[in-house]
Design an enzyme around this catalytic site. Structure first.
Site, PDB file in Angstrom:
ATOM      1  CG  ASP A 157      60.066   4.142  56.891  1.00 55.99           C
ATOM      2  OD1 ASP A 157      59.180   3.665  56.155  1.00 55.99           O
ATOM      3  OD2 ASP A 157      61.288   3.942  56.703  1.00 55.99           O
ATOM      4  CE  LYS A 170      64.068   3.108  59.034  1.00 52.62           C
ATOM      5  NZ  LYS A 170      63.555   4.351  58.404  1.00 52.62           N
ATOM      6  CE  LYS A 205      64.247   1.778  55.603  1.00 52.13           C
ATOM      7  NZ  LYS A 205      63.408   2.953  55.251  1.00 52.13           N
TER       8      LYS A 205
END
Length: 221
Positions: free
Chosen positions: A91, A153, A182
């Site tokens: 991430d 995300k 996400k």
């Protein structure tokens, strides 16, 4: 949605600076017991966690975290090292200032460079929605997809706000299935969890989901 279906979409997360190895072991154990999608931890514990779980649950880690302000070469090195240490997912945080400068090619190229460095491993791109305008969020949906990342995300959980329902709606509208979504940051109730999934989130980043669902199960959920 059943408990096991929800947990299969959760990155069981511990990114606190003062997390000890026993703390990490605990979330590893909880992840293995509850079959979460992954654990998400800082890079310094990736190798230990991978060795501890022996492939039972994927390990996700963070790159350029939490500010996104390191240079591209540093982020690429972090990502490659994490994969060498056993991480299956990365991430990364975008360079938010470069985005706000309108340097869209820079942001796209940086994401693409990290994706190239990790190959077929999963790349999620944190855009820190709380610091962006809606126009910037919409632009980032295109950039993340064009760069070949697997997920967009919302948040690090370390800035001024976390995931919102409006942001997930925006992602779903603008990404149009070109990448997954996400939601992370501030997810604290079963109602939050179910709503984010209903709106189109494919993955949830939270430290609380296991505890929430265990509590609900004990009360007959």
């Amino acid at each position: 949605m059943e408990k096991k279906e929800i947990l299969a979409k959760v990155d069981h997360t511990l990114l606190k600076a003062d997390a000890t190895w026993p703390d990490i072991q605990k979330i590893c154990d909880e992840a293995m017991e509850n079959h979460t999608a992954s654990i998400c931890i800082n890079p310094g514990y990736v190798k230990q966690a991978c060795e501890y779980m022996k492939g039972a649950i994927p390990v996700c880690t963070v790159v350029g975290f939490p500010l996104g302000a390191t240079d591209t070469a540093t982020k690429v090195f972090e990502a490659k090292t994490a994969i060498e240490n056993g991480a299956e997912e990365v991430d990364m945080v975008i360079n938010i200032g470069r985005l706000k400068n309108g340097e869209y090619d820079f942001v796209r190229d940086e994401i693409a460079a990290i994706k190239k460095a990790i190959g077929d491993k999963v790349l999620k791109v944190i855009i820190e929605t709380c610091l962006l305008t809606d126009a910037e969020k919409e632009k980032m949906c295109d950039i993340v997809c064009e760069a070949g990342a697997d997920f967009i995300k919302t948040s690090t959980g370390f800035s001024t706000g976390g995931a919102t329902f409006a942001d997930i709606e925006l992602f779903a509208r603008c990404c149009r299935g070109r990448c997954k979504i996400k939601a992370a940051g501030g997810i604290s109730t079963i109602e939050d969890i179910e709503k984010f999934l209903e709106l189109g989130a494919d993955r949830l980043g939270t430290s609380r989901a296991v505890k929430i669902l265990q509590g609900l199960e004990s009360s007959g959920y």
